[in-house]
Write a protein that holds these residues in place. Structure first.
Motif, short mmCIF file in Angstrom:
data_model
loop_
_atom_site.label_atom_id
_atom_site.label_comp_id
_atom_site.label_asym_id
_atom_site.label_seq_id
_atom_site.Cartn_x
_atom_site.Cartn_y
_atom_site.Cartn_z
N ARG A 171 33.67 101.20 -21.24
CA ARG A 171 33.06 102.34 -21.93
C ARG A 171 31.61 102.05 -22.28
O ARG A 171 30.75 102.94 -22.24
CB ARG A 171 33.86 102.64 -23.20
CG ARG A 171 33.26 103.72 -24.08
CD ARG A 171 34.14 103.99 -25.29
NE ARG A 171 33.51 104.92 -26.20
CZ ARG A 171 32.70 104.57 -27.20
NH1 ARG A 171 32.43 103.27 -27.39
NH2 ARG A 171 32.16 105.48 -28.00
N ARG A 172 31.33 100.80 -22.64
CA ARG A 172 29.97 100.42 -23.06
C ARG A 172 28.94 100.74 -21.98
O ARG A 172 27.79 101.10 -22.29
CB ARG A 172 29.96 98.93 -23.40
CG ARG A 172 28.65 98.41 -23.97
CD ARG A 172 28.84 96.99 -24.44
NE ARG A 172 29.12 96.07 -23.34
CZ ARG A 172 29.84 94.97 -23.44
NH1 ARG A 172 30.37 94.63 -24.61
NH2 ARG A 172 30.03 94.18 -22.41
N ARG A 173 29.35 100.65 -20.72
CA ARG A 173 28.41 100.91 -19.63
C ARG A 173 27.94 102.36 -19.61
O ARG A 173 26.91 102.69 -19.03
CB ARG A 173 29.06 100.59 -18.29
CG ARG A 173 29.49 99.14 -18.14
CD ARG A 173 30.16 98.93 -16.80
NE ARG A 173 30.68 97.58 -16.64
CZ ARG A 173 31.32 97.16 -15.56
NH1 ARG A 173 31.53 98.00 -14.55
NH2 ARG A 173 31.76 95.92 -15.49
N THR A 174 28.71 103.26 -20.22
CA THR A 174 28.36 104.68 -20.19
C THR A 174 27.52 105.11 -21.39
O THR A 174 27.11 106.27 -21.46
CB THR A 174 29.65 105.53 -20.18
OG1 THR A 174 30.35 105.39 -21.43
CG2 THR A 174 30.57 105.09 -19.05
N LEU A 175 27.24 104.20 -22.33
CA LEU A 175 26.57 104.54 -23.58
C LEU A 175 25.05 104.39 -23.47
O LEU A 175 24.54 103.68 -22.58
CB LEU A 175 27.09 103.63 -24.70
CG LEU A 175 28.60 103.72 -25.00
CD1 LEU A 175 28.98 102.70 -26.06
CD2 LEU A 175 28.99 105.12 -25.42
N PRO A 176 24.30 105.02 -24.39
CA PRO A 176 22.85 104.81 -24.45
C PRO A 176 22.51 103.35 -24.77
O PRO A 176 23.36 102.58 -25.22
CB PRO A 176 22.40 105.75 -25.57
CG PRO A 176 23.49 106.75 -25.72
CD PRO A 176 24.75 106.03 -25.35
N ALA A 177 21.23 103.00 -24.61
CA ALA A 177 20.82 101.60 -24.74
C ALA A 177 21.12 101.04 -26.13
O ALA A 177 21.65 99.93 -26.26
CB ALA A 177 19.33 101.48 -24.43
N ALA A 178 20.80 101.81 -27.18
CA ALA A 178 21.03 101.30 -28.54
C ALA A 178 22.51 101.07 -28.79
O ALA A 178 22.91 100.06 -29.40
CB ALA A 178 20.46 102.30 -29.56
N ALA A 179 23.34 101.99 -28.33
CA ALA A 179 24.79 101.84 -28.51
C ALA A 179 25.32 100.66 -27.71
O ALA A 179 26.26 99.98 -28.14
CB ALA A 179 25.50 103.12 -28.10
N ARG A 180 24.71 100.40 -26.56
CA ARG A 180 25.14 99.25 -25.76
C ARG A 180 24.81 97.94 -26.49
O ARG A 180 25.59 96.99 -26.45
CB ARG A 180 24.48 99.27 -24.39
CG ARG A 180 25.03 100.33 -23.46
CD ARG A 180 24.72 100.02 -22.00
NE ARG A 180 23.30 99.90 -21.74
CZ ARG A 180 22.49 100.91 -21.42
NH1 ARG A 180 23.00 102.14 -21.34
NH2 ARG A 180 21.22 100.73 -21.20
N VAL A 181 23.65 97.89 -27.16
CA VAL A 181 23.28 96.69 -27.92
C VAL A 181 24.31 96.44 -29.03
O VAL A 181 24.78 95.31 -29.22
CB VAL A 181 21.87 96.84 -28.50
CG1 VAL A 181 21.57 95.68 -29.47
CG2 VAL A 181 20.84 96.87 -27.38
N TRP A 182 24.64 97.50 -29.76
CA TRP A 182 25.65 97.36 -30.82
C TRP A 182 27.00 96.97 -30.23
O TRP A 182 27.73 96.17 -30.81
CB TRP A 182 25.74 98.66 -31.60
CG TRP A 182 26.81 98.67 -32.65
CD1 TRP A 182 27.91 99.46 -32.69
CD2 TRP A 182 26.89 97.84 -33.80
NE1 TRP A 182 28.68 99.19 -33.81
CE2 TRP A 182 28.07 98.18 -34.51
CE3 TRP A 182 26.08 96.81 -34.31
CZ2 TRP A 182 28.45 97.55 -35.69
CZ3 TRP A 182 26.46 96.19 -35.50
CH2 TRP A 182 27.64 96.55 -36.17
N GLY A 183 27.32 97.51 -29.07
CA GLY A 183 28.57 97.16 -28.40
C GLY A 183 28.61 95.68 -28.03
O GLY A 183 29.64 95.01 -28.20
#
Length: 518
Positions: A401-413
């Protein structure tokens, strides 16, 4: 109607034998002369007009007391079209090794058992027919009819909306309508089984849309070639069957379609080969919303096209290393248990041991991100008592799922993953806490800090001081009492405070996510 005086010698033999149900055999006993493929060369001594057949079946030459009338004929050349459309036929018909000049028309007819085995027939039209008994076409070669108001495409065997109280026997038969419909049997209702085993070959699509097959469909070792223009070899959309057996070398050079099909017992592809459409465009198996009790997908080799199982439901899934192609549609696919058959094991001796990594890779073959396949696999592991494996699957879901998120959300992920494994690996927080505690204790223990204020206070303890920095809630009386004149150690203190808040936030977020999802 033909008079007795107009009949030829073989026709008189058929006439005389009919009332007692005796067989008339016109074969010579010489294999070269009796080949049905050479039936067009058979002369008058082996020719029977279909007008005589129709007359006898419809009441000519009345039955003799104490005998059951039945037309039994072997090795004949059938001259003319056998047209029994709409007829009510009270007698059984048994034809063996016969060669038909023209097609057989049983449209809307009602008949007893109909047997035409080992014969060559240029098409059978039996839409809406009623057969009280078996329809037996074993070892026969049936060629395509021209298109008609009832068949929009070239069709060899037409059984749409027909009803058969017994079985339909097509084992060893060759049904040929390349690019058209080899068998058109949409809405077929049967009380027995449909048997297409032992060398059955279909050139053209086999259509069984909405068919009711309580006795099952058996196509062991069958070969489906020359699909229609859409690349479909076998269409069982919305069919209802007790069993569908497509095993033991079953080969489909086109799509096998099971959309909305309902199988109350077994659906098996054990040892099958699914080559998909010849042009490479289209799935090898399209089974959207299919339902089955036991789904055996242990193929002989990997399908050449995608497999679509979206929305399908099965109680048990069996697969092997050849089952899955590069693309597998799994969104909405529900199964109660799943087992991997090892290559060296016999069927039925499947192993409960399975690799989570292999199953996650299987899910990753589905295009895009869909959470349901992961949650379904995790549920399956939990039911089996493998909670650790379930957590590994759910962790893989979050990473996908993390691959589908925006950059900031990916960092938090990434932060959640590294610190607590999205809540599925809370022990990681303990590892981080231990490592930071060790770093702080060693670093602060090598120097002496300055007190913040004058007077007696608690003595400096490097371990307690480090824990006081890492634990954001409450206090141990060390953090506010001491400071460092060295800039490096003071920045380390600030860094540990930051890490403490980050770890606490990550633990709370990860645990909350886990509790909400499970």
């Amino acid at each position: 109607m033909l008079s007795y005086d107009e009949l030829t010698s073989p026709e008189r033999a058929v006439w005389d034998a009919f009332p007692e149900g005796r067989r008339v055999d016109l074969r010579t006993g010489v294999p070269e002369d009796d080949r049905v493929t050479e039936g067009g060369r058979w002369g008058p001594g082996r020719t029977v007009r279909t007008a005589l057949i129709m007359a006898l079946l419809l009441g000519a030459n009345t039955t003799r007391p104490g005998a059951v009338a039945c037309l039994r004929l072997a090795g004949a050349r059938m001259s003319g079209r056998l047209d029994l459309a709409g007829a009510r036929i009270p007698h059984a018909l048994w034809l063996e090794d016969c060669w038909f000049e023209e097609s057989v028309d049983l449209l809307g007819a009602s008949t007893q058992t109909l047997v035409i085995t080992g014969s060559r027939i240029p098409g059978i039209e039996a839409n809406s027919a009623r057969v009280e008994g078996n329809l037996d076409l074993r070892r026969s070669f049936v060629e395509s009819l021209d298109s008609s108001p009832f068949n929009h495409r070239s069709t060899a065997l037409a059984l749409s909306d027909a009803r058969v109280t017994g079985g339909v026997l097509l084992s060893g038969a060759e049904i040929s309508a390349p690019g058209g419909w080899a068998v058109a049997a949409g809405g077929l209702i049967m009380e027995g089984g449909l048997f297409c085993n032992g060398g059955f070959v279909a050139r053209g699509e086999v259509r069984l849309l909405g068919a009711q097959l309580p006795g099952g469909l058996f196509m062991r070792g069958a070969r489906l070639e020359g699909p229609d223009a859409r690349g479909v070899a076998l269409a069982l959309d919305n069919a209802v069957a007790s069993t569908i057996n497509l095993s033991d070398g079953f080969t489909a050079n086109g799509t096998v379609r099971l959309r909305g099909a309902r199988i109350s017992d077994d659906l098996t592809f054990e040892g099958a080969v699914l080559n998909g459409p010849p042009d490479g465009h289209g799935p090898s198996l399209a089974a959207v919303r299919m339902q089955a009790a036991d789904f055996d997908f242990t193929l002989a080799r990997s399908p050449s096209g995608p497999v679509d199982l979206r929305g399908s439901q099965v109680s048990r899934l069996h697969d092997n290393e050849h089952s899955w192609p590069g693309v597998v549609e799994l969104d909405g696919f529900v199964y109660g248990s799943i087992k991997m058959a090892e290559a060296t094991e016999r069927r039925g001796a499947v192993t409960p041991r399975d690799s989570v990594a292999r199953r996650v890779a299987w899910i990753r073959r589905s295009p895009g991100y869909n959470p349901q396949p992961y949650e379904q696999l995790a549920s399956c592991y939990r039911k089996a008592g493998h909670d650790d494996d379930a957590r590994r699957v759910l962790l893989a879901k979050q990473r996908h799922r993390r691959r589908t998120l925006p950059a900031a959300a990916r960092v938090w992920g990434h932060l959640l993953d590294a610190t607590v494994g999205y809540g599925y690996r809370p022990w990681l927080a303990g590892v981080w806490l231990l490592a930071l505690t060790l770093l702080g204790t060693l670093s602060f223990g090598a120097r002496t800090p300055h007190p913040v204020g004058q007077g007696a206070g608690a003595p400096f303890q490097p371990l307690v001081y480090t824990l006081d920095l890492l634990i954001p809630i409450g206090g141990l009386g060390q953090r506010a009492a001491w400071y460092w004149p060295q800039a490096g150690l003071q920045w380390l203190a600030y860094l540990l405070i930051t890490f403490g808040w980050v770890l606490t936030t990550a633990v709370i977020a990860g645990v909350t996510r886990t509790l909400q999802k499970n």
